[in-house]
Design a protein around this motif. Structure first.
Motif, PDB file in Angstrom:
ATOM      1  N   ILE A   1      44.857  28.700  41.328  1.00 27.00           N
ATOM      2  CA  ILE A   1      44.932  27.935  42.574  1.00 27.00           C
ATOM      3  C   ILE A   1      43.639  27.165  42.802  1.00 27.00           C
ATOM      4  O   ILE A   1      42.613  27.442  42.184  1.00 27.00           O
ATOM      5  CB  ILE A   1      45.232  28.862  43.781  1.00 27.00           C
ATOM      6  N   SER A   2      43.693  26.200  43.705  1.00 27.39           N
ATOM      7  CA  SER A   2      42.507  25.400  44.033  1.00 27.39           C
ATOM      8  C   SER A   2      41.580  26.189  44.950  1.00 27.39           C
ATOM      9  O   SER A   2      41.982  27.181  45.577  1.00 27.39           O
ATOM     10  CB  SER A   2      42.927  24.105  44.730  1.00 27.39           C
ATOM     11  N   THR A   3      40.348  25.715  45.051  1.00 26.69           N
ATOM     12  CA  THR A   3      39.391  26.375  45.944  1.00 26.69           C
ATOM     13  C   THR A   3      39.839  26.264  47.405  1.00 26.69           C
ATOM     14  O   THR A   3      39.595  27.173  48.191  1.00 26.69           O
ATOM     15  CB  THR A   3      37.975  25.793  45.787  1.00 26.69           C
TER      16      THR A   3
ATOM     17  N   HIS B   1      41.877  29.103  52.129  1.00 27.47           N
ATOM     18  CA  HIS B   1      42.893  29.253  53.180  1.00 27.47           C
ATOM     19  C   HIS B   1      43.547  30.627  53.129  1.00 27.47           C
ATOM     20  O   HIS B   1      43.760  31.271  54.150  1.00 27.47           O
ATOM     21  CB  HIS B   1      43.959  28.154  53.042  1.00 27.47           C
ATOM     22  N   ARG B   2      43.857  31.101  51.910  1.00 29.83           N
ATOM     23  CA  ARG B   2      44.579  32.364  51.751  1.00 29.83           C
ATOM     24  C   ARG B   2      43.672  33.595  51.815  1.00 29.83           C
ATOM     25  O   ARG B   2      44.056  34.625  52.360  1.00 29.83           O
ATOM     26  CB  ARG B   2      45.337  32.373  50.437  1.00 29.83           C
ATOM     27  N   PHE B   3      42.455  33.471  51.227  1.00 27.29           N
ATOM     28  CA  PHE B   3      41.607  34.657  51.075  1.00 27.29           C
ATOM     29  C   PHE B   3      40.246  34.548  51.764  1.00 27.29           C
ATOM     30  O   PHE B   3      39.593  35.548  52.014  1.00 27.29           O
ATOM     31  CB  PHE B   3      41.412  34.967  49.593  1.00 27.29           C
ATOM     32  N   GLY B   4      39.769  33.328  51.995  1.00 27.82           N
ATOM     33  CA  GLY B   4      38.561  33.114  52.773  1.00 27.82           C
ATOM     34  C   GLY B   4      37.227  33.295  52.086  1.00 27.82           C
ATOM     35  O   GLY B   4      36.203  33.402  52.763  1.00 27.82           O
ATOM     36  N   PHE B   5      37.183  33.333  50.754  1.00 31.01           N
ATOM     37  CA  PHE B   5      35.900  33.528  50.089  1.00 31.01           C
ATOM     38  C   PHE B   5      35.112  32.241  49.895  1.00 31.01           C
ATOM     39  O   PHE B   5      33.961  32.155  50.265  1.00 31.01           O
ATOM     40  CB  PHE B   5      36.078  34.207  48.714  1.00 31.01           C
ATOM     41  N   THR B   6      35.711  31.237  49.272  1.00 32.42           N
ATOM     42  CA  THR B   6      34.986  29.994  48.979  1.00 32.42           C
ATOM     43  C   THR B   6      34.723  29.269  50.275  1.00 32.42           C
ATOM     44  O   THR B   6      35.596  29.147  51.112  1.00 32.42           O
ATOM     45  CB  THR B   6      35.803  29.108  48.019  1.00 32.42           C
ATOM     46  N   GLY B   7      33.523  28.774  50.402  1.00 29.35           N
ATOM     47  CA  GLY B   7      33.243  28.145  51.668  1.00 29.35           C
ATOM     48  C   GLY B   7      32.371  26.986  51.547  1.00 29.35           C
ATOM     49  O   GLY B   7      31.862  26.369  52.347  1.00 29.35           O
TER      50      GLY B   7
ATOM     51  N   LEU C   1      31.493  34.167  43.893  1.00 29.68           N
ATOM     52  CA  LEU C   1      31.979  34.762  42.646  1.00 29.68           C
ATOM     53  C   LEU C   1      33.412  35.278  42.811  1.00 29.68           C
ATOM     54  O   LEU C   1      34.270  35.059  41.945  1.00 29.68           O
ATOM     55  CB  LEU C   1      31.045  35.883  42.199  1.00 29.68           C
ATOM     56  N   ALA C   2      33.699  35.942  43.911  1.00 28.01           N
ATOM     57  CA  ALA C   2      35.056  36.433  44.172  1.00 28.01           C
ATOM     58  C   ALA C   2      36.036  35.267  44.269  1.00 28.01           C
ATOM     59  O   ALA C   2      37.135  35.323  43.704  1.00 28.01           O
ATOM     60  CB  ALA C   2      35.080  37.261  45.451  1.00 28.01           C
ATOM     61  N   GLY C   3      35.633  34.216  44.971  1.00 28.98           N
ATOM     62  CA  GLY C   3      36.494  33.039  45.097  1.00 28.98           C
ATOM     63  C   GLY C   3      36.804  32.405  43.753  1.00 28.98           C
ATOM     64  O   GLY C   3      37.948  32.040  43.470  1.00 28.98           O
ATOM     65  N   ARG C   4      35.793  32.283  42.901  1.00 29.22           N
ATOM     66  CA  ARG C   4      36.004  31.730  41.557  1.00 29.22           C
ATOM     67  C   ARG C   4      36.972  32.587  40.757  1.00 29.22           C
ATOM     68  O   ARG C   4      37.844  32.070  40.059  1.00 29.22           O
ATOM     69  CB  ARG C   4      34.679  31.654  40.806  1.00 29.22           C
ATOM     70  N   SER C   5      36.805  33.897  40.844  1.00 23.72           N
ATOM     71  CA  SER C   5      37.682  34.808  40.100  1.00 23.72           C
ATOM     72  C   SER C   5      39.124  34.696  40.577  1.00 23.72           C
ATOM     73  O   SER C   5      40.057  34.685  39.768  1.00 23.72           O
ATOM     74  CB  SER C   5      37.202  36.256  40.255  1.00 23.72           C
ATOM     75  N   ILE C   6      39.317  34.622  41.878  1.00 23.62           N
ATOM     76  CA  ILE C   6      40.668  34.486  42.429  1.00 23.62           C
ATOM     77  C   ILE C   6      41.296  33.169  41.982  1.00 23.62           C
ATOM     78  O   ILE C   6      42.454  33.142  41.548  1.00 23.62           O
ATOM     79  CB  ILE C   6      40.634  34.600  43.969  1.00 23.62           C
ATOM     80  N   CYS C   7      40.535  32.082  42.065  1.00 23.47           N
ATOM     81  CA  CYS C   7      41.057  30.779  41.635  1.00 23.47           C
ATOM     82  C   CYS C   7      41.474  30.810  40.165  1.00 23.47           C
ATOM     83  O   CYS C   7      42.548  30.309  39.807  1.00 23.47           O
ATOM     84  CB  CYS C   7      40.010  29.677  41.846  1.00 23.47           C
TER      85      CYS C   7
END
Length: 94
Positions: free
Chosen positions: A81-83, A88-94, A70-76
């Motif tokens: 930016i792409s997943t 690479h930058r924030f490390g949430f999506t995996g 959820l955090a990764g989706r919000s940041i994107c």
């Protein structure tokens, strides 16, 4: 036949709180459903695997993973930016 995963949750409505159940055999679909529950602010009461309540550490791990997605989706969405870049930058999506 018993579903592999069962999630008990309660939507946050102003009136009656009624418990709902999600049942499925696919762990990826279960994780995606947990992410949606977190996104909508639903109360997650219990997660079961093959009819047995998950130990707290396993429950927490599944919630932590869903929160990371959820955090990764919000940041994107917020940064456009792409997943891959988000990971690479924030490390949430995996």
């Amino acid at each position: 036949m018993l579903s592999k995963y069962t999630i008990e949750y309660v939507p946050q409505f102003r009136t009656q709180a009624q418990t709902h159940h999600y049942a499925g055999d696919d762990p990826v679909a279960c994780q995606e459903f947990l992410t949606e529950l977190l996104e909508h602010g639903y109360h997650i009461k219990q997660i079961r695997h093959e009819g047995v309540d998950l130990p707290r550490s396993d429950f927490d791990k599944m919630i932590r993973t869903a929160g990371g997605v959820l955090a990764g989706r919000s940041i994107c969405a917020s940064l456009g930016i792409s997943t891959e870049e988000e990971h690479h930058r924030f490390g949430f999506t995996g």
